[in-house]
Structure formats: C-alpha cells, structure tokens
Design an enzyme around this catalytic site. Structure first.
Site, PDB file in Angstrom:
ATOM      1  N   ASN A  89       0.815  -1.220   0.000  1.00  0.00           N
ATOM      2  CA  ASN A  89       0.000   0.000   0.000  1.00  0.00           C
ATOM      3  C   ASN A  89       0.849   1.271   0.000  1.00  0.00           C
ATOM      4  OD1 ASN A  89      -2.626   1.564   0.854  1.00  0.00           O
ATOM      5  ND2 ASN A  89      -1.087   2.046   2.431  1.00  0.00           N
ATOM      6  N   SER A 141      -4.197   2.315  -8.961  1.00  0.00           N
ATOM      7  CA  SER A 141      -4.957   3.577  -8.933  1.00  0.00           C
ATOM      8  C   SER A 141      -5.744   3.719 -10.228  1.00  0.00           C
ATOM      9  CB  SER A 141      -3.972   4.748  -8.818  1.00  0.00           C
ATOM     10  OG  SER A 141      -4.634   5.959  -9.113  1.00  0.00           O
ATOM     11  N   TYR A 154       3.843   8.327 -11.889  1.00  0.00           N
ATOM     12  CA  TYR A 154       2.885   7.629 -11.020  1.00  0.00           C
ATOM     13  C   TYR A 154       2.002   6.685 -11.853  1.00  0.00           C
ATOM     14  CZ  TYR A 154      -0.742   7.348  -7.306  1.00  0.00           C
ATOM     15  OH  TYR A 154      -1.637   6.934  -6.355  1.00  0.00           O
ATOM     16  N   ALA A 155       1.542   7.159 -13.013  1.00  0.00           N
ATOM     17  CA  ALA A 155       0.696   6.322 -13.880  1.00  0.00           C
ATOM     18  C   ALA A 155       1.468   5.092 -14.348  1.00  0.00           C
ATOM     19  CB  ALA A 155       0.209   7.127 -15.084  1.00  0.00           C
ATOM     20  N   ALA A 156       2.743   5.287 -14.682  1.00  0.00           N
ATOM     21  CA  ALA A 156       3.562   4.156 -15.139  1.00  0.00           C
ATOM     22  C   ALA A 156       3.733   3.140 -14.008  1.00  0.00           C
ATOM     23  CB  ALA A 156       4.930   4.660 -15.620  1.00  0.00           C
ATOM     24  N   LYS A 158       1.735   2.702 -11.372  1.00  0.00           N
ATOM     25  CA  LYS A 158       0.461   2.063 -11.010  1.00  0.00           C
ATOM     26  C   LYS A 158      -0.025   1.109 -12.106  1.00  0.00           C
ATOM     27  CE  LYS A 158      -0.011   3.958  -6.936  1.00  0.00           C
ATOM     28  NZ  LYS A 158       0.328   3.150  -5.749  1.00  0.00           N
TER      29      LYS A 158
END
Ligand code: NAP
Length: 246
Positions: A89, A141, A154-156, A158
């Site tokens: 987490n 996410s 962050y997108a990569a 997640k």
C-alpha cells in the site's frame, strides 16, 4: 471475524488508507504489521490498534530498499512464525509535466510504488509458497488504468503494478497464493490534501455516487480480497472509485 489469527503486513500503514486498513484488519482478528517509512505515523497506528484491543507492531521500512524489505519480513517471521497477507500500500506522488519531470522524480516514484511492491513480494513469497497459502494485494490507482496529466511517473508505476499483479496471479495460483490489485479513485487522505476545493467539487460532480472516497472504502476492498470471501478471486483489479471512470 474475517481475519482471525491471520498475520497481515500493511506497508504505508502510518497514514491514510493504510492506517484505516490496519485498524480494520485488527478489529477483524488479524495481527497487523505496520510497515512504514514514517516512524511517528506508524507508531501512532500501532498505538490505536492496541487501544482497540488489537495486536500488532511497527517496523520502519523504506519499501524501495531490498535490504529493509527482507529484514522486515524476517522480523515478522521471528515474531509470528507465518505471513498470511501482504498489502503493498505504500505510495508517493511527485507530479510534474513531462517537460519538467526530473530523473529523480521518475526514479523515486517508480522505486517506491512499483519496485517497493516487488521488493516486499520477493521478501515474503517463499514463506507463502511453503505455507501453501497467502494473499498479496497491490495498491494501483484509477491513474494506472486511465492516466492523468502531470503524473507520467505515477501512472507508469500504477499500471506496472497491474501487469505484475496479473503475471504473479498466473505464477503463484497453483501454489495457493492469490494476487490482486485495487484501483482507488479520489480518496481523502494526506496524499490528496493539497487539492484545491474547486477541483474536489468537480470530482464529486463527475462521480456517479456523488462523493469523494474515504480511506474506509479502500480498507473494506482490501479486507474482502484478503479474506476467504475472495478465495476464488485472483488476478483482478478492483476499482474503488464511486463509478468515476464509467
Ligand atoms: P498517504 O496518506 O500519503 O500514506 C502513505 C504512507 O506511506 C505514509 O505514511 C508514507 O509516509 C508512507 N510511505 C511513503 N514512502 C514510503 C516508503 N518508501 N516505504 C514505506 N512507506 C512509505 O497515502 P494514501 O492516500 O493513504 O495512499 C495509499 C496508497 O493508495 C498509495 O499507494 C497510493 O498511491 C494509493 N492511492 C491513493 C489514492 C488517493 O486518492 N489517496 C488514490 C489511488 C491510489 P510519509 O507520510 O512519511 O511519506
């Protein structure tokens, strides 16, 4: 109780979603390992767990460190003799448009969010396989599914977690280990506390359930996936976003 006698490691449990999860899991009978880089937040979580009559302890962990991840798993085994649940987490954001994103911002976000999960999984997987049982849950996410401006790193990370979740579900299913991910939408925690009121109102408008998420919404999704209620569920990504991306 849904997690009686289970031993659950929750990374990033010193704040927000992880903290709520530690409190909920302890109420459901789990012994909780609060693994966080933030000593103050982590210790406060354990204090609350104990105040509620639960059991758990704090381990200082930077999930991006392979050494610390291994050490953390060793401490858990020494103390409790088994590891039933790992929730990856812990997460951070370091937002910037791609023109301006530094190598450090890219590396840190990938190293904590994505490599951190890999490190902790490798630290517990032999134990779970030799037990013939275990549950791993990764915090992805909505941004990992649909992207977001200013969050390429962050997108990569997640999205990477989703790929890893599916690969490991295939690898570990026959060994009795389930691997799933959750994809929260907008949840009110310290991570999102700087978002301007105007944007929050817009998010609510766009969400079919017409509210922002609370840490307990995600904690209950983790609880479902960690419990035997989900014993035939692996390789899935559970969206907890109020319908935001329908
Ligand atoms: P949060 O309130 O910021 O809590 C994250 C915790 O992780 C903090 O205690 C933080 O410590 C700790 N941490 C940071 N780096 C770490 C590291 N290297 N090793 C171990 N612990 C570390 O965040 P949250 O909103 O509860 O988010 C929990 C997870 O859900 C994250 O993976 C996040 O990406 C994901 N998520 C959140 C949302 C949302 O809207 N909140 C949406 C989708 C997904 P410090 O406080 O010292 O940094």
């Amino acid at each position: 109780m849904k997690l009686e006698n289970k031993v659950a490691i929750i990374t990033g449990a010193g704040s927000g979603i992880g903290k709520e999860t530690a409190l909920l899991f302890a109420l459901e009978g789990a012994r909780v390992v609060v693994a966080d880089i933030n000593e103050k937040g982590g210790s406060e979580t354990v204090e609350e767990v104990r105040k509620n009559g639960g059991e758990g302890f704090f381990v200082k962990l930077d999930a991006s460190s392979r050494e610390q991840s291994k050490q953390m798993a060793g401490e858990v085994l020494e103390r409790y003799g088994k590891i039933d649940v790992l929730i990856n987490n812990a997460g951070i954001v370091q937002d910037a448009l791609i023109f301006k994103m530094t190598e450090e911002q890219w590396d840190r976000v990938i190293n904590v969010n994505l490599k951190g999960a890999f490190n902790c999984i490798q630290a517990v997987v032999e134990t779970m396989v030799s037990q013939g049982s275990g549950v791993i849950i990764n915090a992805s996410s909505v941004v990992g599914l649909f992207g977001n401006v200013g969050q390429a790193n962050y997108a990569a990370a997640k999205a990477g977690l989703i790929g890893m979740t599916k690969a490991l579900a295939k690898e570990l299913g026959k060994k009795g280990v389930r691997v799933n991910a959750v994809a929260p939408g907008f949840i009110t925690t310290p991570m999102t506390s700087n978002v301007p009121e105007k944007i929050l109102e817009m998010m609510k408008e766009k969400t079919p359930l017409r509210r922002l998420g609370e840490p307990r919404d995600v904690a209950h999704a983790y609880l479902y996936l960690a419990s035997d209620d989900a014993q035939f569920v692996t390789g899935t990504v559970l969206s907890v976003d109020g319908g935001l991306v329908l």
